[in-house]
Design a protein around this motif. Structure first.
Motif, mmCIF file in Angstrom:
data_model
loop_
_atom_site.group_PDB
_atom_site.id
_atom_site.type_symbol
_atom_site.label_atom_id
_atom_site.label_comp_id
_atom_site.label_asym_id
_atom_site.label_seq_id
_atom_site.Cartn_x
_atom_site.Cartn_y
_atom_site.Cartn_z
ATOM 1 N N SER A 298 0.668 -1.415 0.017
ATOM 2 C CA SER A 298 0.025 -0.067 -0.038
ATOM 3 C C SER A 298 0.870 1.154 -0.028
ATOM 4 O O SER A 298 0.397 2.381 -0.365
ATOM 5 N N GLY A 299 2.188 1.407 0.553
ATOM 6 C CA GLY A 299 3.035 2.433 0.770
ATOM 7 C C GLY A 299 2.496 3.377 1.985
ATOM 8 O O GLY A 299 3.205 4.278 2.325
ATOM 9 N N SER A 300 1.490 2.783 2.686
ATOM 10 C CA SER A 300 1.042 3.338 4.076
ATOM 11 C C SER A 300 2.138 3.247 5.092
ATOM 12 O O SER A 300 2.441 2.031 4.936
ATOM 13 N N THR A 301 2.467 4.028 5.851
ATOM 14 C CA THR A 301 3.133 3.711 7.235
ATOM 15 C C THR A 301 2.414 2.847 8.012
ATOM 16 O O THR A 301 3.255 2.125 8.971
ATOM 17 N N ILE A 302 1.218 2.364 7.938
ATOM 18 C CA ILE A 302 0.641 1.341 8.700
ATOM 19 C C ILE A 302 1.339 -0.193 8.190
ATOM 20 O O ILE A 302 1.481 -0.801 8.899
ATOM 21 N N ASP A 303 1.826 0.172 6.759
ATOM 22 C CA ASP A 303 2.135 -1.301 6.371
ATOM 23 C C ASP A 303 3.555 -1.451 6.220
ATOM 24 O O ASP A 303 4.145 -2.156 5.676
ATOM 25 N N TYR A 304 4.556 -0.594 6.809
ATOM 26 C CA TYR A 304 5.835 -0.963 6.965
ATOM 27 C C TYR A 304 6.503 -0.201 8.309
ATOM 28 O O TYR A 304 5.997 0.747 8.638
#
Length: 513
Positions: A298-304
């Motif tokens: 996703s590129g979201s900070t939630i996902d890395y």
């Protein structure tokens, strides 16, 4: 080949890459799997460290600490195979004719199904000529099947990546019928042809994962960090192998190479990347990455998540990716759904599984030893939630995760233990009789009390000596036995028992909180 690639391959290139929508993904529902301790005991070992969470925990009522003290090698178990072994074996309860079987793969591109009781060959397949030359660097020769395979019981299929020489070295993802060894229709997938930019600098050390209708294969680089490889996760639909999707790091290198490979919560996958060609802007290196089905990032900070000193880790070759992610649930902690990451910098990190947090400080961080390259394990006892690992080559160390707000990393135990093999754990019910198992550089398997580290099984006598064990490899437990695959041999060890328990039905998957 370009047209085939355009129609069959979709790429998510990190935060700067191409966005792939969920509309392109398979719509079949995927049953989520909890990272918590399973409540039903069953024996199929279909993937690395037993569960999608990569916990390395095996439930077996026969493995009491008293019985384990008298573990002996089964000298009547044949277990002869051909080739060097870097991969964990698997165990299938209901094989051909109802016989349980052990699956082992070797660097000679050989695949074996062995009778779990006798060690006799049920079927054997050679899937190609192993690679002995033509690679730009590396320290494995011959190189064939390095990663631990995975079995999808629903389709009775075995999946793995094999490096084969066919004029040039190439990677092929195979699917074999687990009962016969026959290659399934539409397979293998030629990864070099299907993935743009994929070349001989890529390796496949990390374990394969199966989530829903997709098999996921991670890729990194070779010893020496040569060539233009990237960290990659390739997803192939089990029912339609022509459908291939790829996620790749934007930055060069940043391989996904830790032995534990792909972790999953039953829907999404989690991988950990290593050192990249640092450019000043984070682009995928030194990170825990959550990927949606496909795989899609996703590129979201939630996902890395990446540590704030990721550039220092890059320049020092102190990969976060030497160990794969472990998904851990800690009841009473806030947050309770966690990811554990371990780095070559000797640190353990706790992350919030619901919101990884981007480039930021972790929930908790602690130095737990030396250079960590292996697959850790996690288990619960009445004292709490433990993670056990190899911090370098001379010790075996366990730390506790506290059930607090926020959770912290607390002292557990540490014992002298030579070698760099990956630990695994047995328990009679998920809390009681926890035993940590690890093979030493002296070729002996030992068992330790999960609460204290006290020696339970000291390695046995002359008959229990193995040969050809490999760094980072690990064993499995099933039906009162431990199976350990080494070069040219699978060994079987048994606890004393008067009878074998009746197989129990597979547990129904439960949703992750």
């Amino acid at each position: 080949m370009k047209n085939l690639y355009a129609s069959a391959v979709a790429i998510g290139l990190g935060i700067l890459g191409v966005a792939v929508t969920r509309a392109l993904l398979p719509t079949a529902p995927v049953a989520p799997v909890s990272a918590a301790i399973p409540t039903t005991i069953f024996s199929d070992v279909t993937q690395h460290h037993n569960h999608a969470s990569r916990d390395g925990l095996y439930l077996d009522p026969l493995f009491t600490q008293t019985a384990a003290a008298n573990l002996t090698r089964d000298l009547n178990f044949n277990g002869t195979i051909s080739g060097n072994v870097y991969a964990q074996p698997l165990y299938i309860e209901n094989g051909p004719g109802g016989a349980a079987m052990v699956i082992a793969v070797t660097q000679s591109d050989n695949v074996y199904a062995l009778n779990a009781a006798t060690g006799a060959v049920i079927w054997q397949r050679n899937v190609g000529t192993a690679v002995t030359s033509g690679l730009p660097c590396g320290n494995i020769n011959p190189v064939g099947i390095t990663n631990t395979p995975a079995v999808d019981l629903a389709s009775r299929s075995l999946f793995f990546d094999a490096e084969v020489f066919s004029g040039t070295p190439k990677h092929m993802i195979f699917s074999l019928n687990v009962d016969t060894g026959a290659t399934n229709a539409g397979w293998p997938v030629d990864v070099n042809a299907a993935v743009t930019g994929f070349d001989t600098s890529q390796s496949s050390r990390a374990a394969v994962g199966v989530v829903g209708n997709t098999v996921y294969v991670p890729y990194g680089g070779r010893f020496g960090d040569c060539g233009g490889y990237h960290g990659r996760l390739v997803g192939v639909q089990i029912s339609n192998p022509a459908s291939v999707m790829v996620w790749s790091t934007v930055i060069g290198r940043a391989g996904v190479w830790g032995p534990g490979g792909v972790a999953s919560d039953g829907t999404d996958t989690f991988v950990v990347t290593g050192n990249g060609n640092s450019t000043g802007t984070w682009s995928g290196s030194e990170a825990v990455i959550r990927l949606q089905p496909g795989p899609v990032f996703s590129g979201s900070t939630i996902d890395y998540w990446a540590p704030t000193n990721w550039q220092s880790l890059d320049s020092g070759d102190t990969d976060l990716g030497g160990s794969g992610a472990i998904l851990v649930d800690v009841p009473g902690a806030t947050p309770s759904a966690l990811v554990v990451a371990l780095g070559k910098d000797g640190n353990a990190y706790l992350l919030n599984r619901s919101n990884l947090g981007g480039v930021s400080a972790p929930i908790a961080q602690a130095s737990v030893g030396g250079t960590i390259i292996q697959a850790a394990a996690t288990y619960k006892t009445t004292l709490g939630t433990f993670v056990v690992l190899r911090p370098g080559s001379g010790t075996l160390t366990a730390f506790r995760i506290t059930a607090t707000n926020p959770p912290t990393i607390a002292t557990g135990w540490s014992v002298s233990s030579s070698g760099r093999t990956s630990p695994f754990v047995t328990s009679t019910d998920g809390v009681t009789n926890a035993i940590v198992w690890a093979a030493g550089s002296d070729q002996r398997l030992r068992g330790y009390n999960g609460d204290t580290g006290a020696v339970i099984f000291a390695g046995g006598g002359a008959n229990e000596l193995m040969a050809g064990t490999r760094s980072f490899n690990t064993g499995i437990a099933a039906r009162g036995r431990i199976y350990y695959a080494t070069d040219n041999k699978v060994y079987a060890f048994s606890v004393p028992t008067s009878s074998t328990p009746t197989p129990t039905a597979t547990a129904t998957a439960t949703a992750t909180p």
